[in-house]
Scaffold this active site. Structure first.
Site, PDB file in Angstrom:
ATOM      1  N   GLY A 164       9.585  -6.153  -5.307  1.00 21.47           N
ATOM      2  CA  GLY A 164      10.461  -4.986  -5.370  1.00 21.47           C
ATOM      3  C   GLY A 164       9.815  -3.789  -6.036  1.00 21.47           C
ATOM      4  N   GLU A 223     -16.740  14.170   9.670  1.00 17.02           N
ATOM      5  CA  GLU A 223     -15.310  14.036   9.389  1.00 17.02           C
ATOM      6  C   GLU A 223     -14.856  12.586   9.487  1.00 17.02           C
ATOM      7  OE1 GLU A 223     -10.907  15.577  10.961  1.00 17.02           O
ATOM      8  OE2 GLU A 223     -12.733  16.357  11.891  1.00 17.02           O
ATOM      9  N   ILE A 252      -2.739  21.457  10.481  1.00 19.51           N
ATOM     10  CA  ILE A 252      -3.912  22.030   9.839  1.00 19.51           C
ATOM     11  C   ILE A 252      -3.802  21.897   8.317  1.00 19.51           C
ATOM     12  CG2 ILE A 252      -5.364  24.067   9.604  1.00 19.51           C
ATOM     13  CD1 ILE A 252      -5.103  22.855  12.486  1.00 19.51           C
TER      14      ILE A 252
END
Length: 389
Positions: A341, A243, A159
């Site tokens: 890198g 959402e 949550i």
């Protein structure tokens, strides 16, 4: 294409928001990423600027603006490279507050929605359970009616804002024998006896507080029921469209940020006598990622436009999240590689972007679940219906 959806007023809002984030948020991000705790003061600053009330009625202190102001908020939050901070903001403003606005009683809205818009209260949405994951209908948390109260028992996990929020929007079964037709939505104050939370340690989204929450004989008044009893599942499914679109927009926004940063790096990094943006193998990959980015943006803006007009776009929003999060992961993987890198070093943004992006295909419904939902709609003819209050 963007001029189809974004006006000059939208652009002025974007510029203002971008300046605000650089001045008020970015200086604190490294600290919040390390501590996993966002300073409470920033919520009130967001509230003062109106950023938490973009989509909500003026009656409660909101701005009642169109959905593309929300899109701008989501996109700009991704550009500061802390998906955890971004998630804390949008989980409050568009998960918890969406339910407050849609299903909350007038009393709930006056107390909680108004305070949420000012940043005086922070909310979280509690649906996922330790044993359920994406299986919303399989939840075990129960709410038993006893006189003028409900008694809630169970647990929730993963949550966002689960530790530091002031109130919780909780899904629980009021009629377990009915399966997904027996789910209801409740509002619970954080300090209600029987509510406890444990902070979770995550790979990414480090700035956000993600919690596992337990409810042990939590007693709340019946007036804290949101909407109608046993209508929780259609409420949840209806808001899942928003959402999933949010997560799709987040994905295309972080893809754009990653590509822009990487191209700037490539234009300055030299190898074998030329900058690495001159190497065909890299150029063509960048071209592929930009192509997929533009496809996702165009699709997501179209869905947002339709959602703003009141269309029920569960299928399209599900597709948005499925595709956009995959595009983001693929692009960010290659962008990290293009930095060599340095891409693996924490002082460069790709390391955090790589970790944070990986939650995209998991949170808000895993990609595997989303594919099955889409399959049910396009193959089996499943027709999800919007909730009616």
């Amino acid at each position: 294409m963007e001029s189809m959806y974004f006006t000059e007023e939208h652009q002025l809002f974007r510029n203002s928001l971008r300046d605000f984030l650089q001045k008020e948020v970015v200086p604190h991000i490294e600290k919040w990423e390390k501590t996993g705790t966002i300073g409470r003061f920033i919520w009130n600053k967001f509230g003062e600027m109106g950023f938490l009330g973009i989509s909500y009625p003026e009656k409660y202190g909101g701005l009642d603006l169109d959905i593309f102001y929300m899109i701008i908020l989501l996109e700009e939050l991704q550009r500061i490279n802390s998906a955890g901070f971004a998630a804390a903001i949008w989980a409050h403003a568009y998960l918890a507050m969406t339910h407050l606005n849609a299903e909350g009683s007038e009393a709930i809205k006056e107390k909680y929605l108004s305070a949420s818009i000012t940043g005086d209260m922070i909310g979280c949405l509690c649906i996922t359970e330790p044993f359920g994951g994406s299986d919303v209908a399989g939840m075990r948390t129960t709410a038993v009616k006893k006189g003028d109260n409900y008694v809630i028992n169970g647990s929730k996990t993963f949550i966002t804002n689960g530790i530091y929020s002031d109130y919780l929007i909780v899904a629980a079964k009021t009629n377990p024998e009915l399966g997904n037709k027996g789910i209801s939505i409740f509002l619970i104050d954080r300090d209600t006896p029987g509510v406890s939370a444990t902070k979770l340690d995550k790979l990414g989204w480090r700035a956000s507080d993600t919690g596992e929450i337990a409810f042990d004989n939590v007693t709340i008044p019946a007036s804290n029921l949101m909407g109608e009893e046993n209508k929780g599942f259609p409420y949840i499914m209806q808001h899942f469209a928003l959402e999933r679109l949010i997560m799709g927009v987040n994905a295309h926004a972080r893809t754009q940020y990653a590509l822009e940063y990487t191209l700037e790096y490539m234009s300055n990094r030299e190898a074998f006598g030329k900058t690495i943006d001159r190497f065909q193998a890299l150029r063509h990959k960048i071209a592929d990622h930009y192509t997929e980015l533009e496809l996702c943006k165009t699709f997501n803006y179209n869905i947002a436009f339709r959602l703003d007009k009141g269309e029920y776009v569960v299928k399209e929003a599900t597709m948005s999240k499925l595709k956009s999060t995959k595009v983001a992961d693929d692009a960010i993987y290659d962008c990290l590689q293009f930095l060599g890198g340095y891409g693996y070093m924490e002082e460069y943004p790709l390391a955090r972007l790589f970790r944070d992006s990986r939650l995209g295909p998991i949170g808000g419904g895993t990609s595997e679940i989303l594919r099955e939902i889409i399959a049910k709609m396009v193959i089996d003819g499943k027709d999800y219906k919007p909730a009616t209050k």
